[in-house]
Structures are given as structure tokens and as C-alpha cells.
Design an enzyme around this catalytic site. Structure first.
Site, PDB file in Angstrom:
ATOM      1  N   LYS A  56      31.418   4.712  48.911  1.00  0.00           N
ATOM      2  CA  LYS A  56      32.149   5.036  50.314  1.00  0.00           C
ATOM      3  C   LYS A  56      32.694   6.602  49.725  1.00  0.00           C
ATOM      4  O   LYS A  56      33.558   6.880  48.996  1.00  0.00           O
ATOM      5  CB  LYS A  56      33.584   4.093  50.500  1.00  0.00           C
ATOM      6  CG  LYS A  56      34.340   4.519  51.757  1.00  0.00           C
ATOM      7  CD  LYS A  56      35.769   4.351  51.846  1.00  0.00           C
ATOM      8  CE  LYS A  56      36.452   5.577  51.702  1.00  0.00           C
ATOM      9  NZ  LYS A  56      36.353   6.865  52.314  1.00  0.00           N
ATOM     10  N   GLU A 104      39.656   8.204  38.362  1.00  0.00           N
ATOM     11  CA  GLU A 104      39.541   9.406  37.807  1.00  0.00           C
ATOM     12  C   GLU A 104      40.530   9.910  38.845  1.00  0.00           C
ATOM     13  O   GLU A 104      40.300  10.227  39.994  1.00  0.00           O
ATOM     14  CB  GLU A 104      38.180  10.149  38.039  1.00  0.00           C
ATOM     15  CG  GLU A 104      37.161   9.811  37.243  1.00  0.00           C
ATOM     16  CD  GLU A 104      37.221  10.090  35.676  1.00  0.00           C
ATOM     17  OE1 GLU A 104      38.195  11.215  35.506  1.00  0.00           O
ATOM     18  OE2 GLU A 104      36.540   9.498  34.850  1.00  0.00           O
ATOM     19  N   CYS A 160      39.765  18.937  40.595  1.00  0.00           N
ATOM     20  CA  CYS A 160      40.902  18.374  39.832  1.00  0.00           C
ATOM     21  C   CYS A 160      41.398  19.061  38.493  1.00  0.00           C
ATOM     22  O   CYS A 160      42.478  18.518  38.015  1.00  0.00           O
ATOM     23  CB  CYS A 160      40.229  16.932  39.501  1.00  0.00           C
ATOM     24  SG  CYS A 160      38.721  17.059  38.842  1.00  0.00           S
ATOM     25  N   GLU A 215      50.480  18.618  42.065  1.00  0.00           N
ATOM     26  CA  GLU A 215      49.272  19.175  42.131  1.00  0.00           C
ATOM     27  C   GLU A 215      49.100  19.938  43.446  1.00  0.00           C
ATOM     28  O   GLU A 215      49.647  19.252  44.465  1.00  0.00           O
ATOM     29  CB  GLU A 215      48.253  17.887  42.270  1.00  0.00           C
ATOM     30  CG  GLU A 215      46.780  18.539  41.999  1.00  0.00           C
ATOM     31  CD  GLU A 215      45.794  17.054  41.876  1.00  0.00           C
ATOM     32  OE1 GLU A 215      45.941  16.254  42.554  1.00  0.00           O
ATOM     33  OE2 GLU A 215      44.564  17.350  41.467  1.00  0.00           O
TER      34      GLU A 215
HETATM   35  P1  NAD Z   1      42.448  10.797  48.230  1.00  0.00           P
HETATM   36  O1  NAD Z   1      42.918   9.826  47.255  1.00  0.00           O
HETATM   37  O2  NAD Z   1      42.924  10.980  49.418  1.00  0.00           O
HETATM   38  O3  NAD Z   1      40.973  10.222  48.718  1.00  0.00           O
HETATM   39  C1  NAD Z   1      39.936   9.774  47.883  1.00  0.00           C
HETATM   40  C2  NAD Z   1      38.799   8.772  48.364  1.00  0.00           C
HETATM   41  O4  NAD Z   1      39.787   7.573  48.464  1.00  0.00           O
HETATM   42  C3  NAD Z   1      38.495   8.770  49.865  1.00  0.00           C
HETATM   43  O5  NAD Z   1      37.256   8.470  49.958  1.00  0.00           O
HETATM   44  C4  NAD Z   1      39.523   8.292  50.622  1.00  0.00           C
HETATM   45  O6  NAD Z   1      38.881   7.746  51.865  1.00  0.00           O
HETATM   46  C5  NAD Z   1      39.758   6.678  49.829  1.00  0.00           C
HETATM   47  N1  NAD Z   1      41.020   6.131  50.078  1.00  0.00           N
HETATM   48  C6  NAD Z   1      42.350   6.576  50.829  1.00  0.00           C
HETATM   49  N2  NAD Z   1      43.140   5.717  50.972  1.00  0.00           N
HETATM   50  C7  NAD Z   1      42.484   4.594  50.302  1.00  0.00           C
HETATM   51  C8  NAD Z   1      42.959   3.132  50.087  1.00  0.00           C
HETATM   52  N3  NAD Z   1      44.040   2.737  50.329  1.00  0.00           N
HETATM   53  N4  NAD Z   1      42.062   2.357  49.395  1.00  0.00           N
HETATM   54  C9  NAD Z   1      41.082   2.622  48.917  1.00  0.00           C
HETATM   55  N5  NAD Z   1      40.685   3.987  49.290  1.00  0.00           N
HETATM   56  C10 NAD Z   1      41.166   4.905  49.730  1.00  0.00           C
HETATM   57  O7  NAD Z   1      42.034  11.960  47.549  1.00  0.00           O
HETATM   58  P2  NAD Z   1      41.286  13.267  48.198  1.00  0.00           P
HETATM   59  O8  NAD Z   1      41.913  14.162  48.910  1.00  0.00           O
HETATM   60  O9  NAD Z   1      40.003  12.693  48.921  1.00  0.00           O
HETATM   61  O10 NAD Z   1      40.842  14.024  46.837  1.00  0.00           O
HETATM   62  C11 NAD Z   1      41.696  14.775  46.197  1.00  0.00           C
HETATM   63  C12 NAD Z   1      41.955  14.060  45.028  1.00  0.00           C
HETATM   64  O11 NAD Z   1      41.087  13.868  44.002  1.00  0.00           O
HETATM   65  C13 NAD Z   1      42.900  15.043  44.077  1.00  0.00           C
HETATM   66  O12 NAD Z   1      44.021  14.448  43.603  1.00  0.00           O
HETATM   67  C14 NAD Z   1      42.272  15.788  42.907  1.00  0.00           C
HETATM   68  O13 NAD Z   1      42.686  15.672  41.688  1.00  0.00           O
HETATM   69  C15 NAD Z   1      41.324  14.143  42.671  1.00  0.00           C
HETATM   70  N6  NAD Z   1      39.946  14.295  42.082  1.00  0.00           N
HETATM   71  C16 NAD Z   1      40.078  13.953  40.718  1.00  0.00           C
HETATM   72  C17 NAD Z   1      38.834  14.102  39.927  1.00  0.00           C
HETATM   73  C18 NAD Z   1      38.594  13.641  38.568  1.00  0.00           C
HETATM   74  O14 NAD Z   1      37.496  13.692  37.995  1.00  0.00           O
HETATM   75  N7  NAD Z   1      39.707  13.210  37.969  1.00  0.00           N
HETATM   76  C19 NAD Z   1      37.684  14.961  40.610  1.00  0.00           C
HETATM   77  C20 NAD Z   1      37.902  15.006  41.912  1.00  0.00           C
HETATM   78  C21 NAD Z   1      39.013  15.009  42.538  1.00  0.00           C
END
Ligand code: NAD
Length: 490
Positions: A176, A251, A285, A386
Site C-alpha cells: 500500500k 521505520e 527521515c 520532526e
Molecule cells: P504517515 O505515517 O502519515 O503515512 C505513512 C503511510 O501510512 C501512508 O501510506 C499512510 O496512508 C499510511 N497510514 C496512515 N494511517 C494509517 C493507519 N492507521 N494504519 C495503517 N497505515 C496508515 O507518514 P507520511 O506523512 O507519509 O511520511 C512521513 C513520515 O515518514 C515522517 O515521519 C518520516 O520521518 C517517516 N519516514 C521514515 C523513514 C525511515 O526510514 N525511518 C523513511 C521515510 C519516511
């Protein structure tokens, strides 16, 4: 460009069962670039059933590992063949520069190649059994059905870290992607089909986290969830995954310190401090958003940063001279704006930026100026939270121990950096820094061979490297008695 896209379930390209669609927006000008199906729980259940069936019939998991590796290698070749198309699509969807997206595509092909090579090197181990007349061995088997959920900042890169090791080790999966940036992931599912991944093995469901993501996380037919995204979502997924005690790989975010000692190479440290944050407008991130600078060079260092930042060229990712594109969405820019307002209220000094650009050509995009706060302290929420945008906070230190203490003062533990020409000092610091990746005289570098992941609330488990493949395997001990005899206990 107006692309019509579909989901991929059980080897078929399908619309959402509900018929609903979602518009995908170009963050540079807010134009609609595609309409994609908006799947929900029903689509997700269909994909899980397909992945469950494909795993349970053993076709993929029992395919010789060399053959699985060959298919994963073929995916890498197809990504290389279509690199330019994929790079342009990624830039259209995320706003990042095409040059950066081309680099992403090279890295992505590299990830598939790396795991293709490891596919048939995952054999077990013979244990030196303490029991006479026996054979004791350990084998690694696929976990089963894997749910994979990715964020919007590096859409295809993050997907590749999950798809390649899962396929190489014989799992089946449901991916997804972020609902905001699904386009390159859809394209790579076409390439996976072309490469010969059998029907039902890799499924793609498009839609929101609250529907598709929540179903994947709680459905008892899913054995593992691999999630990359924010900490709040990660915690929700942990709760949902407890339904059947799924394996979890998380992650999550980072608030990454970058320590600059006075004896560092000044110009290189300035250049890389900027690169470590403002690449992809800070939406990384591992961005080094928390600069911790030795007091004796602090003012000179900040002046050098500010001078360089004022000259940044913001614009379309498709213009060759653009250095920084827009943020991903209006909602996300509003969050960054709120974060900056908080910094001002908390008493930090705005050294540069802190607003949207005035350039009339940028008014339709979600742009935000590169921003630097000085006079920051760890009790400020802007130093702890963040921003996930183009914002640096700068703190000062006098002693080595103080620098490390400031660096570790965070719930996150994803990455960090140390700049100094005193190697023993660098080694002393990195030994004490509580982060999954630490760079000495570098920032933000990664490659498929080395593991990636966080300490503390930055996550659980590791992607990339050999550990990345271990996430997708279960370990089984097989004991064989070569001389069975009664135990005569009962
Ligand atoms: P997000 O947590 O809002 O969304 C990530 C994914 O989770 C999306 O596909 C979203 O649709 C899904 N999601 C949202 N609610 C959910 C739920 N209740 N159950 C299951 N899935 C759900 O994050 P974002 O805004 O897309 O990305 C930014 C974040 O990602 C930042 O905090 C960043 O640090 C982190 N990030 C971490 C890494 C790493 O390697 N550690 C890499 C890239 C991004």
C-alpha cells in the site's frame, strides 16, 4: 499528462470495488496528473486472500531461490531500462528535482540487484549437535503474507526496500503506497509482472491509511507488517498488529543531530550541513535538522549557512537549475508553518526564511523558504519534534560531552553526524550516540549493503543489508534423531 491507473490484485489490473477514485496532484502547480482507484477494506481483503492463497500453495516459496533471484534481478534491469520515465513520474508526483529522482532510480535498481544476489545465499546452518547420533540444522523460511505500507517522501525507494527482500525470500505481499504518491509504485508493479512475478504473489492496493492500511495491519491473514512513516501511525499499527501478534518492522521518523566541531573542515561541513537538510526540501527521515555547533565557530558557521541559503534556487523539479522543489501538499506546508510559528513563540531566533517565497512563479506550488532558527535549546518543541520540512534548528555547545548529551536528548534515534578532523574524538562521540546510523564527516549517505533503521522510537528492525532479508524470514530448527530409542520415562 493525465494517467489512468489501476490496482493489481491476484495478477489482474482492477479498479476499486467501490468504483471510487482519487486525484493525484502535482505539488509544483496543483494540476491533477492522474486519477487512481481509491481502494478500501474490501479491495484489501481481496488482495490478502490472493496473497494468502499464493503463499499457502507454495508455488513461490518453493520456487528455487536462484529462480526467484533471477526474477528480482530482471526487475532491476527493467527499472534501469525505464529509468527516465520512472524518474520523471517520481518528480511529477513528489515535486523533487528530476536529477534527484534519477539518483533514486539508480539506488532502487541497486536494491533489487543486491537482494537478487542474496536470494540464494540464505541457506541455513548445521549445528554442532550435543546429542549423539543426531543432525541439528537451522533453516530460514519466508514469513508468509506481508503487508507493506510506504510514505510519500521517497515513494519508490521505500517500496524497493520492502519489495526486493520479500520477493527474494519467497514471501507473498500486499503493498500500500502513500495515497498521495502512488504513481511510480504502480509502474513498478507493471515491471514486476513483466519480470515474471506469478499472479497473487505481489498485490497492490491503493487508498487511505485509515482503510487499506488499517485492514492490512489488523487482518489475521497477514503475518508481517513492514511500515515506513510517522511515529503516530507506527504506534497505531503496533496496536492493530497485536490482533495476531504479527511480526513488525517499523521505520519511523527522525530528528537527527549533526555535531560540528571547530576543528572540522569548515567549508565542507557548511556544504554538507545544507545538503543534509535541504535536499528534497527537508522531507527526509534522516535529514540533519538539528545542528549542534561548537561555540567558537557558531556565529561564523551560521553566517555561512545563511549566505548560502539566501541564494537557493526554488522551482520546478523539471528545471535544471532548481535546487529545491515544493513541499508535498497544502496540508503538509500548513504543518511546517505551524512548526515555525511555534519556534518563534518559543523564543528561537529566525536567522533566515520563515515564510512562503514571494516569487510570483511559485505561487501555485506548495513552496516554503529554507529556514534556519538559532538560539535553540533542547527544551523547545522545535528541537524535539520532526518538522519534515526545510527547517534547521541550531544549538551551541562548549564541551564534547555536552555535544553528545544534546544529540541524544531526543525520543528519536534514527541517524546523526559528527564533523571533526580529530578521529579519536569522532570515535568517542559515535560510540555514545544512540542512533541506527552515524556518519563521521558525511551526512545522509546510505547504500543497500548496510542496514538502515532506528534506535528508540525511530523504529523496530532494520531494512537494507543482510538484516533487511532477516526481517522477511522465520528461523526453524530441525532436529533429526538418527538412532531413535524409547525414552523409558513413563
Ligand atoms: P504517515 O505515517 O502519515 O503515512 C505513512 C503511510 O501510512 C501512508 O501510506 C499512510 O496512508 C499510511 N497510514 C496512515 N494511517 C494509517 C493507519 N492507521 N494504519 C495503517 N497505515 C496508515 O507518514 P507520511 O506523512 O507519509 O511520511 C512521513 C513520515 O515518514 C515522517 O515521519 C518520516 O520521518 C517517516 N519516514 C521514515 C523513514 C525511515 O526510514 N525511518 C523513511 C521515510 C519516511
Amino acid at each position: 499528462m493525465n494517467l489512468k491507473q489501476q490496482q493489481y490484485i491476484n495478477g489482474k489490473w482492477v479498479d476499486a470495488l467501490s468504483g471510487n477514485t482519487r486525484e493525484i496532484i502535482n505539488p509544483f502547480n496543483q494540476e491533477v496528473i492522474a486519477a487512481v482507484p481509491e481502494g478500501d477494506e474490501a479491495d484489501t481483503k481481496a488482495a490478502i486472500a490472493a496473497a494468502r492463497k499464493a503463499f499457502d500453495n507454495g508455488e513461490w516459496s518453493e520456487t528455487p531461490a536462484t529462480e526467484r533471484g533471477a526474477i528480482v534481478r530482471k526487475i532491476a534491469e527493467l527499472i534501469e531500462r525505464d529509468k527516465e520515465e520512472l524518474a520523471r513520474l517520481e518528480s511529477l508526483d513528489t515535486g523533487k528535482t528530476v536529477e534527484e529522482s534519477r539518483g533514486d532510480m539508480d539506488d532502487i535498481a541497486g536494491v533489487f540487484r543486491y537482494y537478487a544476489e542474496l536470494a540464494d545465499k540464505n541457506g541455513g546452518e548445521l549445528i554442532d549437535s550435543p546429542i549423539p547420533n543426531s543432525i541439528s540444522r537451522v533453516v530460514h523460511e519466508p514469513v508468509g503474507v506481508c503487508g507493506q505500507i510506504t510514505p510519500w517522501n521517497y515513494p519508490l525507494l521505500q517500496a524497493s526496500w520492502k519489495l526486493a527482500p520479500a520477493l527474494a525470500t519467497g514471501n507473498t505481499l500486499i503493498m500500500k503506497p502513500s495515497e498521495i504518491t502512488p504513481l511510480t509504485t504502480i509502474k513498478v508493479f507493471e515491471l514486476m509482472e513483466e519480470a515474471g512475478v506469478p499472479a497473487g504473489v505481489a498485490n497492490l492496493v491503493l487508498g487511505a491509511g485509515s482503510t487499506v492500511g488499517a485492514e492490512l495491519s489488523s487482518n489475521v491473514d497477514v503475518d508481517l507488517i513492514s511500515f515506513t512513516g510517522g511515529i503516530v501511525t507506527g504506534k497505531k499499527i503496533m496496536q492493530a498488529a497485536s490482533a495476531n501478534v504479527k511480526k513488525l518492522a517499523l521505520e519511523l521518523g527522525g530528528k537527527n543531530p549533526n555535531i560540528i566541531f571547530a576543528d572540522a573542515d569548515f567549508e565542507t561541513a557548511v556544504d554538507q550541513a545544507l545538503n543534509g537538510v535541504f535536499f528534497h526540501a527537508g522531507q527526509i527521515c534522516s535529514a540533519g535538522t538539528r545542528l549542534i555547533v561548537e561555540e567558537s565557530i557558531h556565529d561564523e558557521f551560521v553566517s555561512a549557512l545563511v549566505e548560502r541559503v539566501k541564494k537557493f534556487k526554488l522551482g520546478s523539479g523539471f528545471d535544471e537549475d532548481t535546487q529545491m522543489g515544493p513541499l508535498i501538499s497544502a496540508e503538509h506546508r500548513a504543518k511546517v508553518e505551524e512548526y515555525v510559528e511555534t519556534g518563534i513563540k518559543e523564543g528561537a531566533t529566525l536567522a533566515v526564511g520563515g515564510s512562503r517565497p514571494e516569487d510570483p512563479e511559485l505561487q501555485n506550488g506548495f513552496f516554503y523558504l529554507p529556514t534556519i532558527f538559532t538560539d535553540c535549546t533542547t527544551d523547545m518543541s522545535i528541537v524535539q519534534d520532526e518538522a519534515f520540512g526545510p527547517v534547521i534548528t541550531v544549538e551551541k555547545f562548549r564541551e564534547e560531552e555536552e555535544a553528545v548529551k544534546l544529540a541524544n536528548d531526543s525520543v528519536y534515534g534514527l541517524a546523526g553526524g559528527v564533523w571533526t578532523n580529530d578521529i579519536p574524538k569522532a570515535e568517542r562521540c559515535v560510540k555514545k550516540m544512540r542512533m541506527g546510523t552515524v556518519w563521521i564527516n558525511d551526512f545522509n549517505l546510505y547504500f543497500p549493503h548496510a542496514p538502515w533503521g532506528g534506535f528508540k522510537q525511530s523504529g523496530i528492525g532494520r531494512e537494507l543489508g543482510k538484516l533487511g532479508i532477516e526481517e522477511y524470514t522465520e528461523t526453524k530448527h530441525i532436529f533429526q534423531n538418527l538412532k531413535p530409542e524409547p525414552v523409558n520415562w513413563f
